[in-house]
Write a protein that holds these residues in place. Structure first.
Motif, mmCIF file in Angstrom:
data_model
loop_
_atom_site.group_PDB
_atom_site.id
_atom_site.type_symbol
_atom_site.label_atom_id
_atom_site.label_comp_id
_atom_site.label_asym_id
_atom_site.label_seq_id
_atom_site.Cartn_x
_atom_site.Cartn_y
_atom_site.Cartn_z
ATOM 1 N N GLU A 126 14.491 -2.723 2.059
ATOM 2 C CA GLU A 126 14.510 -1.353 1.539
ATOM 3 C C GLU A 126 15.570 -1.236 0.451
ATOM 4 O O GLU A 126 16.552 -1.987 0.425
ATOM 5 C CB GLU A 126 14.779 -0.360 2.660
ATOM 6 C CG GLU A 126 16.168 -0.446 3.280
ATOM 7 C CD GLU A 126 16.913 0.879 3.229
ATOM 8 O OE1 GLU A 126 16.761 1.613 2.227
ATOM 9 O OE2 GLU A 126 17.662 1.155 4.185
ATOM 10 N N SER A 127 15.393 -0.262 -0.448
ATOM 11 C CA SER A 127 16.324 -0.113 -1.570
ATOM 12 C C SER A 127 16.668 1.349 -1.840
ATOM 13 O O SER A 127 16.952 1.731 -2.966
ATOM 14 C CB SER A 127 15.727 -0.750 -2.837
ATOM 15 O OG SER A 127 14.461 -0.190 -3.148
ATOM 16 N N THR A 128 16.654 2.169 -0.791
ATOM 17 C CA THR A 128 16.928 3.602 -0.962
ATOM 18 C C THR A 128 18.232 3.832 -1.719
ATOM 19 O O THR A 128 18.305 4.640 -2.641
ATOM 20 C CB THR A 128 16.983 4.301 0.408
ATOM 21 O OG1 THR A 128 15.825 3.960 1.172
ATOM 22 C CG2 THR A 128 17.057 5.811 0.243
ATOM 23 N N TYR A 129 19.269 3.108 -1.320
ATOM 24 C CA TYR A 129 20.577 3.219 -1.971
ATOM 25 C C TYR A 129 20.902 1.934 -2.733
ATOM 26 O O TYR A 129 22.061 1.523 -2.816
ATOM 27 C CB TYR A 129 21.658 3.516 -0.931
ATOM 28 C CG TYR A 129 21.690 4.966 -0.496
ATOM 29 C CD1 TYR A 129 22.614 5.853 -1.029
ATOM 30 C CD2 TYR A 129 20.783 5.454 0.438
ATOM 31 C CE1 TYR A 129 22.642 7.183 -0.645
ATOM 32 C CE2 TYR A 129 20.798 6.779 0.840
ATOM 33 C CZ TYR A 129 21.730 7.638 0.289
ATOM 34 O OH TYR A 129 21.744 8.961 0.677
ATOM 35 N N LEU A 181 0.811 -1.216 0.000
ATOM 36 C CA LEU A 181 0.000 0.000 0.000
ATOM 37 C C LEU A 181 0.846 1.268 0.000
ATOM 38 O O LEU A 181 0.300 2.376 0.028
ATOM 39 C CB LEU A 181 -0.936 -0.003 1.217
ATOM 40 C CG LEU A 181 -1.918 -1.176 1.285
ATOM 41 C CD1 LEU A 181 -2.737 -1.123 2.568
ATOM 42 C CD2 LEU A 181 -2.836 -1.169 0.070
ATOM 43 N N GLY A 182 2.148 1.130 -0.035
ATOM 44 C CA GLY A 182 3.059 2.257 -0.080
ATOM 45 C C GLY A 182 4.476 1.727 -0.126
ATOM 46 O O GLY A 182 4.707 0.524 0.013
ATOM 47 N N GLY A 183 5.433 2.611 -0.338
ATOM 48 C CA GLY A 183 6.814 2.163 -0.412
ATOM 49 C C GLY A 183 7.088 1.229 -1.577
ATOM 50 O O GLY A 183 8.080 0.509 -1.575
ATOM 51 N N ALA A 184 6.226 1.226 -2.582
ATOM 52 C CA ALA A 184 6.387 0.370 -3.759
ATOM 53 C C ALA A 184 6.572 1.271 -4.975
ATOM 54 O O ALA A 184 5.671 2.026 -5.329
ATOM 55 C CB ALA A 184 5.162 -0.523 -3.949
ATOM 56 N N GLY A 185 7.764 1.227 -5.565
ATOM 57 C CA GLY A 185 8.071 2.132 -6.665
ATOM 58 C C GLY A 185 8.341 3.547 -6.214
ATOM 59 O O GLY A 185 8.458 4.457 -7.029
ATOM 60 N N THR A 186 8.458 3.757 -4.922
ATOM 61 C CA THR A 186 8.742 5.076 -4.358
ATOM 62 C C THR A 186 9.475 4.894 -3.047
ATOM 63 O O THR A 186 9.389 3.844 -2.397
ATOM 64 C CB THR A 186 7.456 5.896 -4.138
ATOM 65 O OG1 THR A 186 7.788 7.123 -3.468
ATOM 66 C CG2 THR A 186 6.472 5.129 -3.262
ATOM 67 N N VAL A 187 10.196 5.932 -2.621
ATOM 68 C CA VAL A 187 11.007 5.854 -1.416
ATOM 69 C C VAL A 187 10.259 6.387 -0.192
ATOM 70 O O VAL A 187 10.843 6.541 0.871
ATOM 71 C CB VAL A 187 12.342 6.610 -1.633
ATOM 72 C CG1 VAL A 187 12.142 8.110 -1.537
ATOM 73 C CG2 VAL A 187 13.421 6.133 -0.684
ATOM 74 N N THR A 188 8.978 6.661 -0.320
ATOM 75 C CA THR A 188 8.205 7.184 0.804
ATOM 76 C C THR A 188 6.923 6.378 0.986
ATOM 77 O O THR A 188 6.571 5.516 0.191
ATOM 78 C CB THR A 188 7.842 8.670 0.607
ATOM 79 O OG1 THR A 188 6.923 8.791 -0.484
ATOM 80 C CG2 THR A 188 9.058 9.498 0.314
#
Length: 466
Positions: free
Chosen positions: A216-219, A11-18
């Motif tokens: 997580e994949s931020t970096y 529901l979030g954090g998918a294809g986006t970093v927030t």
């Protein structure tokens, strides 16, 4: 062997970093892992105002990985929409989330009032997403959970927390169906992972493995630089800015980043790399409150051995701008100063007022100390914007701008892969979440290539069997 199954909805954090939000259905229970606020681009921020895709009152519990806004900032909105169950998190996360959420409501209320007075909102009567009253109804729902202890969630479902080493109280979560084997009917949520070594906190840990892992994949598409001496670009900028009579403005996340910035400034002064005697202002009530939590002896187990039992910030020139009047005075400091203020991506708070007044002066400098999401003021400045819109009008950008990526406490790509490699039992499927598309896709490819594990980037609202 369990006869039940687990499903995941992104529901979030998918294809986006927030906006991290992951709905787990297990053992007849509906558990939301993280309740993050979408930040950055307008199309993402607008998602915060949409009705939650499932009835919040139907959630049995919410489990938080940590207290950053993109993981806990949507909680009061869920309570406003009917959620009334427990919010489970470490003691450190419970304490920091209270600070973060109260500040968020105050900022939203202030910005809505300013927009109404200034007439620069497209809404006739601008409103905050949630209010201070909504936050105060949320905080009694928090329940502190010890790390390394099994906790029953009911319905034959259990969970355990491990240290994630990202900010104080941050945790990775493993949830499983009771009676299942070690390699079935379990999910691990990384949360935001810290680096192999954190400058202040106890080291991150690797949870027991699970067939399904969300990482997580931020970096996920980059490595942190190995620079010697550390923070030399930052030190050089401070020296030059002070030399030309300007001040250095540092937008910093109130939780963890403010602490690391102060520690770094202290070390640079001790090494003679920046001048002593520069006033260091912390203009963030939330940052000062978070610093108090970090310094609390009750949180000693969360602190690394180097600083355990002693204060890790000891700056003789440290000043605190708690009152509004002191904050306003810092828009035009009477002498070269270093000003640390939130928010870290310049999306709101006192930092915006400072930018409005300080960006037009070429003597000044702005230093960003972490990741800047797409659509934020911080990203615009790092990308070289020549003007910036604030409070309904544009101001010219003449100040020097630097991004010092050495401050980041997000694991880089190699550190993320190493964390997965150490997991036992070995994951069957890894979902790369909480990253921009290129970053998440790059990490997924690397996991497939190096670990020979199925790795995918889930889509928003996608449902999978765990």
């Amino acid at each position: 062997m369990s006869t039940q199954h687990m499903t995941l909805t992104f529901l979030g954090g998918a294809g986006t970093v927030t906006g991290s939000k992951f709905l787990l259905t297990a053992g007849g229970k509906r558990i939301l892992v993280d309740a993050g606020l979408f930040q950055g681009r307008k199309r993402l921020r607008e998602l915060n105002w949409e009705r939650f895709p499932t009835n919040p009152a139907s959630l049995d519990a919410i489990v938080l990985t940590h207290a950053h806004m993109d993981h806990c900032g949507y909680l009061p909105s869920l309570v406003k929409q009917g959620f009334n169950g427990p919010v489970l998190a470490t003691e450190g996360t419970c304490r920091l989330a209270a600070i973060v959420l109260r500040d968020a409501a105050h900022v939203q209320e202030t910005e809505a009032a300013d927009a109404a007075r200034g007439g620069y909102s497209r809404h006739e009567s601008p409103q905050p997403l949630y209010t201070t009253d909504d936050v105060e109804r949320t905080l009694p729902l928090f329940r502190a959970v010890p790390i390394h202890e099994d906790l029953s969630l009911g319905g034959g479902t259990s969970m355990r927390l491990w240290r994630a080493g990202h900010i104080l109280g941050s945790a990775s979560i493993r949830i499983w169906l009771d009676g299942s084997g070690p390699d079935e009917d379990a999910v691990v949520f990384s949360g935001d992972l810290g680096r192999t070594r954190h400058p202040v906190l106890a080291d991150r840990e690797v949870p027991d493995g699970a067939p399904t892992v969300l990482v997580e994949s931020t970096y996920g598409d980059r490595e942190h630089p190995d620079v010697s001496p550390p923070h030399e670009e930052f030190a050089d900028l401070v020296r030059r800015t002070v030399g030309r009579g300007g001040s250095v403005l540092i937008p910093a996340f109130a939780v963890d980043r403010t602490e690391l910035v102060l520690l770094t400034i202290q070390q640079l002064m001790e090494e003679g790399r920046i001048p002593e005697g520069i006033p260091i202002w912390v203009n963030s009530p939330m940052g000062l409150a978070a610093l108090d939590v970090y310094r609390d002896p009750a949180m000693a187990d969360e602190i690394g051995p180097e600083f355990r039992g002693r204060d890790f910030v000891d700056l003789p020139t440290l000043r605190e701008a708690r009152a509004t009047e002191a904050s306003i005075a810092l828009n035009n400091p009477d002498r070269p100063s270093i000003i640390v203020s939130s928010s870290g991506m310049a999306t709101g708070g006192r930092i915006v007022h400072h930018l409005e007044h300080m960006l037009p002066d070429p003597r000044n400098a702005v230093v960003f100390t972490g990741y800047q999401a797409e659509g934020t003021r911080g990203r615009a400045l790092v990308d070289g914007a020549s003007e910036l819109k604030m409070y309904g009008r544009y101001v010219p950008v003449r100040a020097e701008v630097l991004q010092d990526s050495e401050f980041s406490v997000h694991a880089d790509a190699s550190e993320l892969v190493d964390w997965l490699r150490a997991m036992n039992p070995r994951p069957r499927t890894v979902h790369c979440v909480h990253g921009e598309p290129d970053s998440a896709s790059a990490l997924a490819r690397r996991i497939r290539d190096e670990l020979d594990i199925t790795a995918v980037v889930p889509a928003m609202d996608e449902v999978v069997r765990a």
